[in-house]
Design a protein around this motif. Structure first.
Motif, PDB file in Angstrom:
ATOM      1  N   MET A   1       0.862  -1.195   0.000  1.00 11.20           N
ATOM      2  CA  MET A   1       0.000   0.000   0.000  1.00 11.20           C
ATOM      3  C   MET A   1       0.895   1.241   0.000  1.00 11.20           C
ATOM      4  N   SER A   2       0.553   2.207  -0.846  1.00 12.77           N
ATOM      5  CA  SER A   2       1.369   3.408  -0.984  1.00 12.77           C
ATOM      6  C   SER A   2       1.134   4.372   0.173  1.00 12.77           C
ATOM      7  N   VAL A   3       2.091   5.268   0.351  1.00  4.33           N
ATOM      8  CA  VAL A   3       1.964   6.295   1.388  1.00  4.33           C
ATOM      9  C   VAL A   3       0.732   7.170   1.119  1.00  4.33           C
ATOM     10  N   LEU A   4       0.485   7.469  -0.149  1.00  8.48           N
ATOM     11  CA  LEU A   4      -0.676   8.292  -0.513  1.00  8.48           C
ATOM     12  C   LEU A   4      -1.981   7.606  -0.115  1.00  8.48           C
ATOM     13  N   SER A   5      -2.046   6.285  -0.282  1.00  7.80           N
ATOM     14  CA  SER A   5      -3.247   5.538   0.108  1.00  7.80           C
ATOM     15  C   SER A   5      -3.454   5.578   1.621  1.00  7.80           C
ATOM     16  N   ILE A   6      -2.367   5.531   2.363  1.00  5.04           N
ATOM     17  CA  ILE A   6      -2.457   5.606   3.821  1.00  5.04           C
ATOM     18  C   ILE A   6      -2.972   6.978   4.252  1.00  5.04           C
ATOM     19  N   ILE A   7      -2.459   8.027   3.638  1.00  5.71           N
ATOM     20  CA  ILE A   7      -2.920   9.380   3.947  1.00  5.71           C
ATOM     21  C   ILE A   7      -4.402   9.521   3.616  1.00  5.71           C
ATOM     22  N   ARG A   8      -4.815   8.966   2.492  1.00  5.15           N
ATOM     23  CA  ARG A   8      -6.236   9.025   2.115  1.00  5.15           C
ATOM     24  C   ARG A   8      -7.108   8.314   3.136  1.00  5.15           C
ATOM     25  N   ALA A   9      -6.628   7.190   3.668  1.00  7.89           N
ATOM     26  CA  ALA A   9      -7.383   6.465   4.682  1.00  7.89           C
ATOM     27  C   ALA A   9      -7.566   7.316   5.933  1.00  7.89           C
ATOM     28  N   PHE A  10      -6.534   8.056   6.310  1.00 10.27           N
ATOM     29  CA  PHE A  10      -6.649   8.937   7.476  1.00 10.27           C
ATOM     30  C   PHE A  10      -7.639  10.070   7.212  1.00 10.27           C
ATOM     31  N   LEU A  11      -7.604  10.626   6.021  1.00 12.39           N
ATOM     32  CA  LEU A  11      -8.556  11.686   5.690  1.00 12.39           C
ATOM     33  C   LEU A  11      -9.976  11.139   5.653  1.00 12.39           C
ATOM     34  N   ASP A  12     -10.141   9.918   5.160  1.00  6.05           N
ATOM     35  CA  ASP A  12     -11.461   9.306   5.059  1.00  6.05           C
ATOM     36  C   ASP A  12     -12.000   8.877   6.413  1.00  6.05           C
ATOM     37  N   SER A  13     -11.114   8.761   7.402  1.00  4.27           N
ATOM     38  CA  SER A  13     -11.546   8.285   8.718  1.00  4.27           C
ATOM     39  C   SER A  13     -12.571   9.218   9.353  1.00  4.27           C
ATOM     40  N   PHE A  14     -12.500  10.511   9.063  1.00  7.02           N
ATOM     41  CA  PHE A  14     -13.465  11.453   9.646  1.00  7.02           C
ATOM     42  C   PHE A  14     -14.874  11.163   9.129  1.00  7.02           C
ATOM     43  N   ARG A  15     -14.984  10.797   7.859  1.00  7.12           N
ATOM     44  CA  ARG A  15     -16.284  10.428   7.296  1.00  7.12           C
ATOM     45  C   ARG A  15     -16.796   9.149   7.955  1.00  7.12           C
ATOM     46  N   ILE A  16     -15.914   8.165   8.107  1.00 11.07           N
ATOM     47  CA  ILE A  16     -16.322   6.896   8.710  1.00 11.07           C
ATOM     48  C   ILE A  16     -16.772   7.098  10.145  1.00 11.07           C
ATOM     49  N   ILE A  17     -16.050   7.919  10.875  1.00 12.68           N
ATOM     50  CA  ILE A  17     -16.429   8.210  12.270  1.00 12.68           C
ATOM     51  C   ILE A  17     -17.830   8.809  12.331  1.00 12.68           C
ATOM     52  N   ARG A  18     -18.107   9.724  11.426  1.00 11.78           N
ATOM     53  CA  ARG A  18     -19.426  10.359  11.389  1.00 11.78           C
ATOM     54  C   ARG A  18     -20.520   9.360  11.013  1.00 11.78           C
ATOM     55  N   GLU A  19     -20.289   8.587   9.958  1.00 10.72           N
ATOM     56  CA  GLU A  19     -21.306   7.667   9.460  1.00 10.72           C
ATOM     57  C   GLU A  19     -21.530   6.485  10.395  1.00 10.72           C
ATOM     58  N   ALA A  20     -20.482   6.036  11.077  1.00 12.75           N
ATOM     59  CA  ALA A  20     -20.596   4.881  11.967  1.00 12.75           C
ATOM     60  C   ALA A  20     -21.029   5.260  13.374  1.00 12.75           C
ATOM     61  N   GLY A  21     -21.246   6.568  13.612  1.00 16.38           N
ATOM     62  CA  GLY A  21     -21.687   7.022  14.927  1.00 16.38           C
ATOM     63  C   GLY A  21     -20.654   6.844  16.014  1.00 16.38           C
ATOM     64  N   LEU A  22     -19.406   7.126  15.698  1.00 13.77           N
ATOM     65  CA  LEU A  22     -18.313   6.901  16.648  1.00 13.77           C
ATOM     66  C   LEU A  22     -17.779   8.188  17.271  1.00 13.77           C
ATOM     67  N   ARG A  23     -18.464   9.297  17.070  1.00 15.36           N
ATOM     68  CA  ARG A  23     -17.947  10.586  17.546  1.00 15.36           C
ATOM     69  C   ARG A  23     -17.740  10.614  19.050  1.00 15.36           C
ATOM     70  N   LYS A  24     -18.576   9.870  19.782  1.00 19.05           N
ATOM     71  CA  LYS A  24     -18.456   9.883  21.255  1.00 19.05           C
ATOM     72  C   LYS A  24     -17.114   9.360  21.730  1.00 19.05           C
ATOM     73  N   PHE A  25     -16.451   8.593  20.874  1.00 20.82           N
ATOM     74  CA  PHE A  25     -15.162   8.016  21.271  1.00 20.82           C
ATOM     75  C   PHE A  25     -14.012   9.002  21.120  1.00 20.82           C
ATOM     76  N   TYR A  26     -14.289  10.211  20.669  1.00 21.92           N
ATOM     77  CA  TYR A  26     -13.273  11.258  20.739  1.00 21.92           C
ATOM     78  C   TYR A  26     -12.964  11.604  22.196  1.00 21.92           C
TER      79      TYR A  26
END
Length: 249
Positions: A1-26
């Protein structure tokens, strides 16, 4: 997996947190982190100054030219901070392991629909494994960091020493987050270590991003554990299944 793909996964994590209802775990990891941080600040203030003074007296640093003296002082200070961070970070991740393991499971369910029905015995075993992996990683990081620091005393103005420690810590930190997924796939410790060797770049980059997020004043302690757990879970699931998880349109 490329470094760019890893960075994209981190950026996408905010969307996943919102959609999966995980905000309380902040908040819970952040509050635990702040409490632990305050304890370490008190201890660190007592030890770091004494350590720097001892090294200065032992190596008679005052005899060197003023510029060299300043460089060595900075090197000692930076390495002390890195050791302080290593102990704090390792202990924090061990304390948070039950929470982050649960978050990782929820992320995989959100991404793949795969649901796990673990017994209480399974969950206790996962917690024990996470603590064991965290402790082993901590010992390896301490040994590796000590060896790297010895190079710093052989070449006292080599400012690459803190960078090497930083990368080493990132490598093992990334693995700690990866193992939350590996344990659900029932990989043994040895199999997990083999997986880590194959994905060493991915592990190191993920751990480095965690550290950079963690160092954001105040907010970092809240966002870094959750965002990294979500991103690394997504990455690890993709690697295990050899299939990228793309956003549904």
């Amino acid at each position: 997996m490329s470094v760019l793909s890893i960075i994209r996964a981190f950026l996408d994590s905010f969307r996943i947190i919102r959609e999966a209802g995980l905000r309380k775990f902040y908040f819970l990891p952040g509050l635990i982190g702040i409490g632990l941080f305050l304890i370490f600040v008190g201890i660190g203030n007592m030890l770091s100054g004494s350590l720097a003074q001892f090294l200065e007296n032992f190596f008679h640093i005052q005899k060197y030219h003023s510029i060299v003296f300043i460089l060595i002082r900075v090197l000692v200070w930076v390495c002390s901070i890195l050791f302080y961070y290593l102990i704090y970070k390792s202990l924090l991740l061990m304390i948070l392991s039950p929470i982050l393991s649960y978050v990782s499971e929820k992320v995989e369910y959100h991404l793949t629909g795969k649901k796990y029905n673990f017994t209480m015995k399974d969950n206790i075993a996962f917690i024990g494994r996470s603590i064991d992996i965290g402790f082993r990683s901590f010992i390896k990081q301490m040994i590796g960091s000590c060896l790297i620091m010895l190079l710093g005393f052989i070449f006292p103005i080599n400012l690459s020493i803190p960078l090497l420690i930083f990368i080493l810590q990132g490598y093992f930190t990334g693995f700690s987050f990866m193992d939350y997924t590996l344990e659900r796939y029932k990989l043994s410790t040895s199999a997990s270590l083999m997986f880590l060797k194959k994905q060493r770049v991915c592990s190191a980059v993920s751990g480095i991003i965690f550290t950079l997020l963690f160092f954001i004043p105040f907010f970092g302690i809240f966002i870094a554990p959750l965002v990294t757990c979500v991103a690394v879970t997504k990455i690890t699931v993709e690697l295990l299944n050899d299939k990228p998880m793309v956003k549904d349109e």
